[in-house]
Design a protein around this motif. Structure first.
Motif, short mmCIF file in Angstrom:
data_model
loop_
_atom_site.label_atom_id
_atom_site.label_comp_id
_atom_site.label_asym_id
_atom_site.label_seq_id
_atom_site.Cartn_x
_atom_site.Cartn_y
_atom_site.Cartn_z
N ASN A 356 108.75 -70.18 -2.06
CA ASN A 356 107.52 -70.49 -2.82
C ASN A 356 107.23 -69.47 -3.92
O ASN A 356 106.10 -69.33 -4.37
N LYS A 357 108.27 -68.77 -4.36
CA LYS A 357 108.05 -67.66 -5.30
C LYS A 357 107.49 -68.13 -6.64
O LYS A 357 106.90 -67.35 -7.38
N HIS A 358 107.68 -69.42 -6.99
CA HIS A 358 107.20 -69.90 -8.28
C HIS A 358 105.72 -70.26 -8.26
O HIS A 358 105.15 -70.60 -9.30
N TYR A 359 105.08 -70.16 -7.09
CA TYR A 359 103.65 -70.43 -7.01
C TYR A 359 102.85 -69.13 -7.17
O TYR A 359 103.35 -68.05 -6.83
N PRO A 360 101.60 -69.20 -7.64
CA PRO A 360 100.76 -67.99 -7.69
C PRO A 360 100.44 -67.52 -6.28
O PRO A 360 100.59 -68.26 -5.29
N LEU A 361 99.94 -66.28 -6.17
CA LEU A 361 99.78 -65.63 -4.87
C LEU A 361 98.94 -66.44 -3.88
O LEU A 361 99.33 -66.62 -2.72
N VAL A 362 97.78 -66.88 -4.31
CA VAL A 362 96.89 -67.59 -3.38
C VAL A 362 97.52 -68.90 -2.93
O VAL A 362 97.46 -69.27 -1.75
N LYS A 363 98.14 -69.62 -3.87
CA LYS A 363 98.79 -70.87 -3.52
C LYS A 363 99.96 -70.62 -2.57
O LYS A 363 100.19 -71.40 -1.62
N ARG A 364 100.70 -69.54 -2.80
CA ARG A 364 101.80 -69.19 -1.90
C ARG A 364 101.28 -68.94 -0.49
O ARG A 364 101.87 -69.38 0.49
N ARG A 365 100.19 -68.19 -0.42
CA ARG A 365 99.60 -67.89 0.90
C ARG A 365 99.21 -69.19 1.60
O ARG A 365 99.48 -69.38 2.80
N GLU A 366 98.56 -70.09 0.85
CA GLU A 366 98.14 -71.37 1.43
C GLU A 366 99.34 -72.15 1.96
O GLU A 366 99.29 -72.71 3.07
N ARG A 367 100.42 -72.20 1.20
CA ARG A 367 101.59 -72.97 1.60
C ARG A 367 102.29 -72.34 2.81
O ARG A 367 102.76 -73.05 3.71
N VAL A 368 102.35 -71.01 2.84
CA VAL A 368 103.00 -70.34 3.97
C VAL A 368 102.15 -70.51 5.23
O VAL A 368 102.70 -70.75 6.33
N VAL A 369 100.82 -70.39 5.10
CA VAL A 369 99.95 -70.58 6.28
C VAL A 369 100.10 -72.01 6.80
O VAL A 369 100.14 -72.24 8.02
N ALA A 370 100.17 -72.98 5.89
CA ALA A 370 100.38 -74.37 6.31
C ALA A 370 101.72 -74.53 7.01
O ALA A 370 101.84 -75.28 8.00
N ARG A 371 102.72 -73.81 6.52
CA ARG A 371 104.05 -73.86 7.14
C ARG A 371 104.01 -73.26 8.55
O ARG A 371 104.66 -73.78 9.48
#
Length: 720
Positions: A356-371
């Motif tokens: 998810n490196k192409h996403y901004p920090l907050v969006k990355r966090r959201e996607r990883v938490v969802a994962r």
């Protein structure tokens, strides 16, 4: 009227009647056609075309055109008369253009041609078109009535130079309370800017009265015409110095047939992007303090808050902080929702830093938490016993909440705030970075932050952090950005706006000689040019001033020369007027003399008059005194959103960008305007707001910035 002029008038009168008849016929037909509201896509497209036709013809009906150019293209047998207007009009009988839109390629000849017998040319979609110009004629049509015909070039005459008669006629007109279009008097140097390529960062240094703002607005209209498949009006924006100025310029784009372009101040736009998480500290107090200090004002250097926080060095500092923060953003331990289940930290880091490196920090966090939550669900699906599954699900949710406490959620403001304090500062942000910020800035910032207030110079850093945390939604990207009074912007502000703008498409305009907000602005346009690639940047200078009379411009230039080293001086057009009045009195005679001056100007041709004070406090006092004396005036403050015209009382810093028939500058004394860089720029700004009349009042010793040679001096004492 001589025979030649009479013949030209009759010729144009006949042509105008023919054009009006055709416009009336087309408009009547379109208005009689019922508006289509159905679902058929073809009919919808036809209705859009009909509505555009109604709009353009309605706009053209009162003033179909303003110019004529007789041009013989190479290879053609004779010259073809081209009529130039704000909207194109086609003759439905033969498909020929009765009126050519001023933005069309061939219309550029009307603006670029400056006389002479040599061939003229213009760039068309088919390549360079060359030929000879035989006639250039300016026309004034009002309410379908031909009022004026002026030939500024005739190839058959002995005199082959283009005259300024029509330009001087238009410049001599009095102004109302709105800025108007200049489409009929665009000059060659202005036209080059208007028609410059879209994907370019234009930087325009223009002296006072050179038409910078109007040129920028006409450029927007041109870009929408020339690049209609690439740009949309709602994706363009104009940044103005204040809300009142936006009201002042609000009439230009509608006059040009352009709507839906965003208009804002940088402050209002930034607060909206930040979702109003912060509020602004009292800017009026800051401005009042700055403009009242005079020679006591501390020197402006790179440690001044506005200069420091607006610098690219501060952006590099924030980059360092954000990079270090990102590197240690992810928790360091494995995640175990219950005994026997473990998600290795290596997997979490892989998801965050790679997948998810192409996403901004907050969006990355959201996607990883969802994962992580999906991984937990998959682990729970392996358990068949429902009671145990229910118990572990509850336990795992609590475990995840605890785990995420080591993974902080930041907004732009909360992150920015911790940069200025050791308390709560993440380990990833070492204290030595804090040492790069001057102690005085830290103290002042933390005081504001307690109330969730920020200063103007904080907005660019906050926006930059916001983009790193949240990214930029596609609907917030601009196709083109205009920055007016750009000398008061910081490099960091422009850099942030560039991240919100496709292809660095900018029109950046201002005047370094009017840089009165030195605590936050720039001193050299190279500070902006360095932000863009060299091949995508263009620099223009507008030296001619069309606003004020020669007497006013020459007087204002002297003010600059006495206080500014190597100033950028305005070159006036040849429009002569009255001498500058210098009214010398004492304090008792100040108000009676002001009243008489206003009465004299009102009896003349001045419909807009500005009484200009040094500060907002002084303006308030003058407004109260004039009101008590029975003179109706409009007080303009930094919070004003509407410019009403008439007699205005305002501080000198708020006059920037405005123009008035007459200006009365108050208290131009040695105590108020000293021989300093800032005072010279302030006084220059005040002087160059006047179109026709400039009066200065000095209740005491006259400012050393003022030269009274060849000026009309009135010395008045208070009545006994």
């Amino acid at each position: 009227m001589d025979t030649k002029t009479q013949s030209a008038y009759q010729e144009e009168l006949q042509r105008l009647e023919q054009t009006n008849t055709e416009i009336d016929k087309q408009l009547a037909r379109l208005r009689s056609t019922p508006v289509y509201y159905g679902p058929d896509l073809t009919e919808q497209a036809l209705e859009v075309a009909r509505e555009n036709g109604r709009h353009n013809l309605t706009k053209a009906i009162d003033e179909p055109y303003f110019g004529r150019l007789d041009f013989q293209e190479n290879g053609m047998a004779e010259a073809n008369p081209l009529y130039i207007g704000k909207s194109g009009v086609e003759d439905e009988r033969n498909g020929q253009l009765l009126v050519i839109d001023w933005r069309a390629p061939v219309a550029s000849l009307f603006y670029s041609f400056t006389g002479g017998l040599d061939a003229a040319s213009y760039d068309s979609p088919d390549g360079l078109i060359e030929g000879l110009v035989y006639l250039k004629r300016n026309l004034v049509v009002r309410k379908q009535i031909l009022q004026r015909v002026v030939d500024t070039y005739d190839r058959t005459e002995d005199s082959l130079s283009v005259g300024d008669e029509f330009l001087l006629y238009r410049l001599g007109e009095n102004k109302d309370n709105k800025l108007r279009d200049i489409v009929s008097t665009i000059q060659a140097e202005q036209d080059r800017i208007i028609r410059a390529a879209k994907n370019t960062a234009l930087i325009i240094q223009g002296v006072a009265g050179s038409g910078k703002t109007t040129v920028a607005l006409h450029r927007l209209a041109f870009l929408l015409y020339q690049y209609r498949e690439q740009v949309r009006a709602e994706r363009m924006i104009i940044f103005a110095p204040n809300s009142m100025f936006l009201d002042y310029i609000s009439g230009v784009l509608p006059e040009l047939g352009v709507g839906n372009i965003q208009q804002s101040t940088f402050t209002d736009w930034a607060l909206d992007v930040l979702d109003h998480e912060v509020t602004m500290a009292d800017q009026a107090l800051t401005l009042q303090t700055w403009f009242s200090l005079g020679s006591k004002r501390p020197p402006v250097d790179d440690h001044a808050p506005g200069r420091f926080k607006g610098s690219m060095a501060f952006k590099i500092y924030l980059d360092d902080c954000l990079t270090k923060f990102e590197a240690s953003y992810v928790p360091t331990a494995d995640f175990s929702p219950w005994d026997g289940a473990k998600l290795p930290i290596a997997s979490i880091r892989e998801w965050f830093f790679v997948e998810n490196k192409h996403y901004p920090l907050v969006k990355r966090r959201e996607r990883v938490v969802a994962r992580i939550k999906r991984w937990m669900d998959m682990q729970l699906d392996k358990i068949w016993e429902q009671s145990k599954k229910k118990e572990l699900k509850k336990k795992s949710s609590q475990k995840l909440r605890t785990y995420l406490t080591s993974w902080p959620e930041h907004s732009a403001f909360t992150f920015y705030k911790v940069l200025f304090s050791d308390k709560g500062r993440p380990d990833s942000l070492p204290a030595d970075l804090l040492a790069q910020i001057p102690a005085s800035i830290i103290t002042a910032s933390l005081k504001n932050f307690k109330k969730k207030e920020v200063q103007l110079e904080d907005l660019a850093p906050l926006l930059y952090i916001h983009t790193r945390l949240y990214g930029i939604p596609s609907d917030r990207l601009f196709d083109h950005v205009v920055i007016d009074e750009a000398q008061d912007f910081s490099p960091f502000q422009v850099a942030v706006l560039d991240s919100y703008t496709r292809n660095s498409s900018f029109t950046i305009l201002g005047d370094l000689s009017q840089g009165i907000h030195a605590y936050q602005g720039i001193s050299d346009w190279k500070e902006f040019a360095s932000l863009f690639s060299e091949d995508a940047t263009a620099y223009f200078e507008l030296e001619r001033s069309y606003r004020s009379t020669m007497e006013i411009i020459q007087f204002a230039n002297t003010v600059l020369q006495r206080g500014v080293e190597n100033p950028l001086l305005a070159v006036p057009v040849f429009r002569s007027g009255n001498k500058v009045h210098v009214l010398q009195t004492d304090l008792k005679g100040r108000l009676p003399l002001l009243q008489r001056a206003i009465a004299t100007l009102k009896q003349g041709s001045s419909s807009t008059i500005a009484v200009v004070a040094r500060t907002e406090k002084h303006a308030l006092e003058l407004h109260e005194a004039l009101t008590e004396a029975g003179i109706e005036t409009n007080l303009i403050t930094s919070k004003q959103r509407v410019y009403r015209g008439g007699i205005s009382v305002l501080p000198i810093y708020l006059t920037k960008g405005l123009e008035f028939d007459a200006v009365l500058l108050m208290d131009v004394t040695a105590g108020h305007y000293e021989t300093t860089l800032m005072d010279a720029k302030l006084l220059y700004v005040g002087c160059t707001r006047a179109l026709h009349e400039l009066w200065l009042m000095a209740p005491g010793e006259l400012s050393p910035l003022v030269s009274i040679e060849d000026q009309e001096i009135v010395t008045t004492q208070a009545p006994a």
